[in-house]
Design a protein around this motif. Structure first.
Motif, PDB file in Angstrom:
ATOM      1  N   MET A 207       0.873  -1.187   0.000  1.00 41.25           N
ATOM      2  CA  MET A 207       0.000   0.000   0.000  1.00 41.25           C
ATOM      3  C   MET A 207       0.897   1.220   0.000  1.00 41.25           C
ATOM      4  O   MET A 207       1.828   1.312   0.803  1.00 41.25           O
ATOM      5  N   LEU A 208       0.586   2.161  -0.889  1.00 34.53           N
ATOM      6  CA  LEU A 208       1.498   3.295  -1.030  1.00 34.53           C
ATOM      7  C   LEU A 208       0.739   4.528  -1.494  1.00 34.53           C
ATOM      8  O   LEU A 208      -0.268   4.425  -2.199  1.00 34.53           O
ATOM      9  N   THR A 209       1.261   5.687  -1.090  1.00 36.33           N
ATOM     10  CA  THR A 209       0.803   6.957  -1.645  1.00 36.33           C
ATOM     11  C   THR A 209       1.989   7.536  -2.389  1.00 36.33           C
ATOM     12  O   THR A 209       3.104   7.467  -1.891  1.00 36.33           O
ATOM     13  N   ASN A 210       1.768   8.031  -3.567  1.00 37.71           N
ATOM     14  CA  ASN A 210       2.869   8.646  -4.323  1.00 37.71           C
ATOM     15  C   ASN A 210       2.361   9.905  -5.008  1.00 37.71           C
ATOM     16  O   ASN A 210       1.518   9.793  -5.896  1.00 37.71           O
ATOM     17  N   PRO A 211       2.803  11.094  -4.623  1.00 37.72           N
ATOM     18  CA  PRO A 211       3.845  11.424  -3.660  1.00 37.72           C
ATOM     19  C   PRO A 211       3.516  10.931  -2.248  1.00 37.72           C
ATOM     20  O   PRO A 211       2.346  10.885  -1.878  1.00 37.72           O
ATOM     21  N   ASN A 212       4.564  10.589  -1.494  1.00 42.53           N
ATOM     22  CA  ASN A 212       4.324  10.047  -0.161  1.00 42.53           C
ATOM     23  C   ASN A 212       3.965  11.167   0.818  1.00 42.53           C
ATOM     24  O   ASN A 212       3.907  12.344   0.456  1.00 42.53           O
ATOM     25  N   THR A 213       3.710  10.766   2.051  1.00 44.57           N
ATOM     26  CA  THR A 213       3.210  11.701   3.053  1.00 44.57           C
ATOM     27  C   THR A 213       4.184  12.838   3.344  1.00 44.57           C
ATOM     28  O   THR A 213       3.787  13.903   3.781  1.00 44.57           O
ATOM     29  N   GLU A 214       5.473  12.600   3.087  1.00 42.68           N
ATOM     30  CA  GLU A 214       6.453  13.665   3.343  1.00 42.68           C
ATOM     31  C   GLU A 214       6.623  14.570   2.125  1.00 42.68           C
ATOM     32  O   GLU A 214       7.440  15.478   2.129  1.00 42.68           O
ATOM     33  N   HIS A 216       7.465  13.521  -0.972  1.00 41.47           N
ATOM     34  CA  HIS A 216       8.451  12.998  -1.920  1.00 41.47           C
ATOM     35  C   HIS A 216       7.767  12.172  -3.005  1.00 41.47           C
ATOM     36  O   HIS A 216       6.972  11.280  -2.696  1.00 41.47           O
ATOM     37  N   PHE A 217       8.065  12.459  -4.275  1.00 41.37           N
ATOM     38  CA  PHE A 217       7.505  11.661  -5.372  1.00 41.37           C
ATOM     39  C   PHE A 217       8.475  10.538  -5.712  1.00 41.37           C
ATOM     40  O   PHE A 217       9.644  10.776  -6.050  1.00 41.37           O
ATOM     41  N   GLU A 218       8.000   9.308  -5.631  1.00 40.83           N
ATOM     42  CA  GLU A 218       8.849   8.133  -5.874  1.00 40.83           C
ATOM     43  C   GLU A 218       8.981   7.927  -7.385  1.00 40.83           C
ATOM     44  O   GLU A 218       8.033   7.469  -8.027  1.00 40.83           O
ATOM     45  N   THR A 219      10.144   8.260  -7.935  1.00 37.41           N
ATOM     46  CA  THR A 219      10.294   8.137  -9.388  1.00 37.41           C
ATOM     47  C   THR A 219      10.512   6.678  -9.801  1.00 37.41           C
ATOM     48  O   THR A 219      10.272   6.312 -10.941  1.00 37.41           O
ATOM     49  N   GLY A 220      10.960   5.843  -8.873  1.00 35.62           N
ATOM     50  CA  GLY A 220      11.177   4.431  -9.202  1.00 35.62           C
ATOM     51  C   GLY A 220       9.928   3.589  -9.004  1.00 35.62           C
ATOM     52  O   GLY A 220      10.013   2.370  -8.814  1.00 35.62           O
ATOM     53  N   ILE A 221       8.754   4.223  -9.083  1.00 38.90           N
ATOM     54  CA  ILE A 221       7.516   3.530  -8.708  1.00 38.90           C
ATOM     55  C   ILE A 221       7.215   2.322  -9.603  1.00 38.90           C
ATOM     56  O   ILE A 221       6.719   1.309  -9.127  1.00 38.90           O
ATOM     57  N   ARG A 222       7.545   2.430 -10.912  1.00 39.79           N
ATOM     58  CA  ARG A 222       7.312   1.282 -11.816  1.00 39.79           C
ATOM     59  C   ARG A 222       8.077   0.056 -11.329  1.00 39.79           C
ATOM     60  O   ARG A 222       7.536  -1.045 -11.275  1.00 39.79           O
ATOM     61  N   GLU A 223       9.360   0.267 -10.957  1.00 41.86           N
ATOM     62  CA  GLU A 223      10.181  -0.848 -10.479  1.00 41.86           C
ATOM     63  C   GLU A 223       9.597  -1.420  -9.190  1.00 41.86           C
ATOM     64  O   GLU A 223       9.566  -2.638  -8.989  1.00 41.86           O
ATOM     65  N   VAL A 224       9.127  -0.508  -8.317  1.00 45.19           N
ATOM     66  CA  VAL A 224       8.533  -0.955  -7.055  1.00 45.19           C
ATOM     67  C   VAL A 224       7.359  -1.893  -7.343  1.00 45.19           C
ATOM     68  O   VAL A 224       7.269  -2.995  -6.792  1.00 45.19           O
ATOM     69  N   LEU A 242      -5.872  13.141  -4.008  1.00 44.50           N
ATOM     70  CA  LEU A 242      -5.286  13.008  -5.351  1.00 44.50           C
ATOM     71  C   LEU A 242      -4.909  14.379  -5.927  1.00 44.50           C
ATOM     72  O   LEU A 242      -4.677  14.523  -7.118  1.00 44.50           O
ATOM     73  N   ASN A 243      -4.882  15.372  -5.043  1.00 47.90           N
ATOM     74  CA  ASN A 243      -4.751  16.747  -5.517  1.00 47.90           C
ATOM     75  C   ASN A 243      -3.450  17.043  -6.254  1.00 47.90           C
ATOM     76  O   ASN A 243      -3.400  17.943  -7.075  1.00 47.90           O
ATOM     77  N   ALA A 244      -2.388  16.291  -5.966  1.00 44.34           N
ATOM     78  CA  ALA A 244      -1.114  16.594  -6.618  1.00 44.34           C
ATOM     79  C   ALA A 244      -1.002  15.972  -8.002  1.00 44.34           C
ATOM     80  O   ALA A 244      -0.253  16.449  -8.841  1.00 44.34           O
ATOM     81  N   VAL A 245      -1.734  14.914  -8.240  1.00 41.88           N
ATOM     82  CA  VAL A 245      -1.455  14.128  -9.445  1.00 41.88           C
ATOM     83  C   VAL A 245      -2.586  14.053 -10.467  1.00 41.88           C
ATOM     84  O   VAL A 245      -2.370  13.698 -11.621  1.00 41.88           O
ATOM     85  N   MET A 246      -3.811  14.413 -10.068  1.00 42.58           N
ATOM     86  CA  MET A 246      -4.922  14.186 -11.006  1.00 42.58           C
ATOM     87  C   MET A 246      -4.745  15.013 -12.280  1.00 42.58           C
ATOM     88  O   MET A 246      -4.399  16.183 -12.245  1.00 42.58           O
ATOM     89  N   GLY A 247      -4.938  14.359 -13.397  1.00 38.48           N
ATOM     90  CA  GLY A 247      -4.775  15.037 -14.683  1.00 38.48           C
ATOM     91  C   GLY A 247      -3.325  15.140 -15.122  1.00 38.48           C
ATOM     92  O   GLY A 247      -3.032  15.620 -16.213  1.00 38.48           O
ATOM     93  N   VAL A 248      -2.386  14.729 -14.251  1.00 33.88           N
ATOM     94  CA  VAL A 248      -0.967  14.842 -14.574  1.00 33.88           C
ATOM     95  C   VAL A 248      -0.353  13.457 -14.777  1.00 33.88           C
ATOM     96  O   VAL A 248       0.306  13.194 -15.775  1.00 33.88           O
TER      97      VAL A 248
END
Ligand SMILES: *Cc1c(COP(=O)(O)O)cnc(C)c1O
Length: 480
Positions: A207-214, A216-224, A242-248
């Protein structure tokens, strides 16, 4: 402030009751009839109006000023949505109404499903859960049903980061899973090599949030996600906010199999007063058959309720909180694809603007760049002056500013998590920045003044531990 019942004066009243529009029962058994008059407050219209205005003034909402409660997305909720959902054609519907008399409502749900699937990169969406945590439980039970269908019900481990929202480990545990921390580096990014080592035949998912709670956007998310999939598990995205990422960028494209969205956060329903909320859970096609029932599905020209073939079952009475879905649909249709992207971009811009203006005062969890929120630490200030994150929050109240989220995430000491939201103009952000700066200055010159705040609110510092341990749930009038 007195209750309406205490303000009541015998004989006073205003009666504007509408005419009875149903047939009066003729043969009602007297045993069902009320034996004494209802004890209602007796007040004039102006008494009632002033009572509610007084309650309004004692409350703080998004309509009063900036409400920068991180992780919660306390966004401005356009009143036009209230006009839409309060129309009797929607609000007067009965959940047990036959499908053929509620085709418009089913179509509205199906249309929202289409847009949310598009925004998240998923194939199907269910609207049964009524809160974010409820959606997480649905997602995890869906993962369990899927694993069991493959004869892999013994997979027990769900990976959750230390900085996760508290509901993540709680939901995983309720769904019968065992929680393990995701290995991360100092900067919060995931340690892929370590994750590869710990993921294995007992892995049920992550279970993950990306960007995380701090922030930070996890760029290696595909590998994860690849690592978890190769180990045989599913990937769950906590998209409450979803405010940081929706539509992006789309969680489905990052590799996630499931997501929940809090319609009462990102998709515009007022919240914070205890609901009602609604949570949508999106999933990739291979999980569709396990989702809770029923779902609105179009067969030919007609919309019908359908229970998925191997559904985990119902998770709420009826079909979820329909009017919250309708607000979300209004929001998505008003903004359109460009507007949704612009909302996310502005949310990120506003948060970065505030973070950079406060960087010299507080160490930041993600100092180079944040997403829609940032986490400041007041631990240095506490060491120097004795003023804590709680004191800063209390002092902000005197500025007419709602405090940020405090002491979350747990990984940051004296955390202040600020999410200004996209609709705040520069003047308001500057005002909030000025408030922070003046409070920190006062902490150095007159710390006791800050520690005594707030000075202007109806209630100053309630004992929240006492309130949680010994709640007083019954009101006793002053005279008694
Ligand atoms: C708010 C939130 C939740 C829980 O949502 P509720 O509707 O309060 O149950 C879960 N995860 C994150 C990241 C959140 O911000």
């Amino acid at each position: 402030m007195k209750l309406m019942f205490e303000k009541s004066v015998a004989g006073r009243g205003t009666h504007y009751l509408p005419a009875l529009d149903v047939q009066e029962p003729e043969d009602l058994d007297p045993k069902f009839a009320r034996q004494s008059d209802l004890d209602l407050p007796e007040l004039s219209e102006v008494d009632v109006d002033r009572h509610y205005s007084e309650l309004d003034r004692a409350t703080f909402g998004v309509n009063n000023g900036i409400y920068m409660l991180g992780s919660c997305t306390m966004k401005y909720n356009p009143p036009v949505h209230e006009l839409i959902v309060n129309r009797p054609e929607w609000a007067g519907l009965h959940p047990l109404q036959p499908e053929d008399s509620a085709q418009g409502a089913l179509e509205a749900i199906g249309t929202l499903e289409h847009y949310l699937a598009e925004i998240s990169g998923m194939n199907v969406v269910t609207f049964q859960p009524v809160a974010g945590a409820h959606g997480e439980l649905v997602g995890l039970l869906t993962i369990r049903a899927y694993l069991e269908s493959k004869g892999e019900g013994d997979r027990k481990v769900i990976f959750v980061p230390d900085a996760a929202h508290g509901t993540n480990p709680a939901s995983a545990s309720m769904a019968g899973f065992e929680i393990k921390a995701i290995p991360v580096f100092e900067d919060g990014s995931i340690d892929l090599d370590k994750l590869k080592e710990v993921a294995g035949p007992d892995t049920a998912g992550l279970m993950l949030t990306n960007p995380n709670t701090e922030g930070h956007f996890e760029t290696g998310i595909r590998e994860v996600c690849d690592i978890i999939h190769e180990a045989g598990g599913c990937c769950y995205y906590d998209g409450a906010n979803l405010n940081a990422v929706m539509g992006v960028v789309r969680p489905g494209d990052m590799g996630f199999d499931l997501i929940h969205f809090n319609l009462h956060k990102t998709f515009s329903t007022p919240h914070g007063g205890g609901g009602p909320g609604a949570c949508a859970v999106g999933a990739k096609e291979f999980l569709e058959e396990f989702l809770p029932g029923e779902r609105a599905v179009k067969n030919g020209d007609t919309w019908e309720w359908e229970t998925p073939a191997h559904s985990i079952g119902r998770v709420s009475t009826f079909h979820g909180n329909f009017l919250v879905m309708l607000r979300a649909l209004s929001y998505v249709l008003t903004l359109g694809a460009d507007g949704i992207r612009y909302t996310a971009q502005n949310a990120v811009l506003n948060a970065n603007y505030m973070m950079f203006a406060l960087k010299d005062l507080f160490p930041m969890a993600s100092p180079d760049r944040c997403m829609h929120e940032f986490v400041a630490s007041a631990s240095k200030l506490k060491k120097e002056t004795g003023v804590t994150a709680m004191d800063i929050s209390k002092a902000l109240l005197d500025y007419g500013v709602h405090p940020p989220t405090m002491y979350f995430p747990l990984t940051i000491p004296e955390a202040l998590m600020v999410e200004p939201t996209e609709t705040e103009p520069k003047e308001t952000l500057d005002y909030a920045i000025k408030a922070f700066r003046e409070i920190v200055e006062l902490a150095h010159t007159d710390p006791e003044k800050v520690i005594g705040a707030p000075y202007t609110t109806p209630i100053a510092r309630p004992d929240d531990v006492e309130a949680a341990r010994h709640p007083i749930l019954k009101y006793v009038p002053e005279e008694a």
